[in-house]
Design an enzyme around this catalytic site. Structure first.
Site, PDB file in Angstrom:
ATOM      1  CB  SER A  39      -0.938   0.000   1.220  1.00  0.00           C
ATOM      2  OG  SER A  39      -1.754  -1.141   1.214  1.00  0.00           O
TER       3      SER A  39
ATOM      4  CE  LYS B 106       1.340  -3.874   7.071  1.00  0.00           C
ATOM      5  NZ  LYS B 106       1.617  -2.978   5.919  1.00  0.00           N
TER       6      LYS B 106
END
Length: 353
Positions: A67, A194
């Site tokens: 991201s 994550k």
């Protein structure tokens, strides 16, 4: 490292270890006009190389095309270029054992698998996959479909795959601890999760399963060098997660202050064995936690601004992401939380800027 009959690598040279990882930004040169109708941006390779090596030298592992790396703005070719560039730069710096985790987020299962194959061929050791948010309305409440996505991607990937749970980047899809635990048990080529949902309770529940002494023998991984790691997505709960058998974090703040975040992880782990380290771990966690909350609000453009301010590279994100507003940028830099982190980084690294 050649694939075996199951499409997975027979061995991974670079083991996946607990610790701190950073989602490395993708740096872009200023846009140059090709014609009146076309604008093209180019990846800033020198800045990227410098940053990958700088953070890795501080003890931070690179996560590429995530991201923060604006993966959605990168072509397949650019992703491959970044992986190859990072591997070459790390090797040249003598960091041959530092593994590369590559993002394989895409709009479809098929494309994620394609990206996993491309990442492996380019030199990535591990992949990290996120569910597509485009059809989140149909997927979010469909546990069977979500589970099938990670099952298929991990079984067909030539390298171990990490689960990436980030509701903000996947249309609100938020994997619960039961689903993550099931995937950990049933999918031997999945190497961790994550948790950018920031859910400490979820981290605790998943870690309780995978840290059980019997887990590794009952549910062995396809690759012995790829254990199931439970990683936070922020730095603001590193100390609490250490006491819940967490394994560290993949955190954007490690781009800005890599030495400080690694120090916090080391202090947190040390305090479990020797409680005399706990007061210092709590002090550092306080500084890092406040800075994490403040800087995260400024998103990718804010992080890039701080990198430009601190290290003379950063630049702007690709459109449609806008650069940070100049007034907001100055406020971010002058904020007491940011300045406290900068001082901590200087203190830990021994470098004054």
């Amino acid at each position: 490292m050649s694939p075996n009959g199951n499409g997975t690598h027979a061995s991974t040279i670079r083991p996946l270890k607990p610790g701190i990882y950073a989602p490395i930004p993708s740096f872009f040169l200023p846009e140059s006009k090709i014609s009146s109708a076309v604008l093209i941006s180019h990846v800033d390779i020198p800045s990227f190389e410098t940053h990958v090596v700088y953070t890795a030298t501080a003890g931070v592992g690179p996560v590429l095309a995530g991201s923060m790396g604006e993966a959605i703005h990168l072509s397949h070719e650019e992703r491959v270029t970044l992986i190859k560039t990072a591997r070459k730069a790390l090797n040249h710096a003598g960091l041959l054992n530092v593994p590369i985790i590559a993002g394989i987020g895409a709009g479809s299962t098929r494309e994620s698998i394609d990206l996993a194959n491309e990442a492996a061929a380019a030199g990535a050791d591990y992949a990290i996959a996120i569910t597509s948010g485009y059809f989140a309305g149909a997927l979010a409440g469909n546990k069977k479909a979500l589970k099938a996505f990670f099952q298929e991607v991990s079984s067909k990937s030539p390298i171990p795959v990490m689960i990436y749970n980030y509701p903000g980047a996947s249309g609100g899809i938020n994997l619960d601890s039961d689903l993550i635990t099931e995937l950990a048990i049933e999918c031997p080529n999945i190497c961790g999760v994550k948790l950018t949902c920031g859910d400490v309770g979820k981290l605790t529940r998943v870690a309780a399963t995978v840290s059980d002494p019997m887990f590794s023998s009952l549910h062995p991984r396809t690759n012995k060098n790829a254990p199931f790691l439970v990683l936070g997505g922020f730095s603001d709960f590193l100390l609490p997660s250490a006491y819940s058998n967490g394994h560290g974090a993949i955190t954007g703040l490690a781009n800005v202050a890599p030495h400080a975040i690694v120090k916090l992880f080391e202090l947190s782990e040390a305090s479990i064995v020797d409680p005399s380290f706990l007061p210092e771990a709590q002090r550092v966690q306080g500084i890092v936690g406040r800075a994490d909350a403040t800087i995260a609000k400024a998103s990718i453009s804010g992080t890039k601004y701080l990198l430009q301010k601190l290290y003379s590279y950063g630049g702007h994100p690709r459109r449609p992401l806008p650069p940070i507003d100049p007034v907001a940028a100055e406020a971010l830099w002058e904020h007491s939380h940011t300045q406290a982190l900068v001082r901590l980084e200087q203190e830990v690294s021994g470098k004054m800027r």
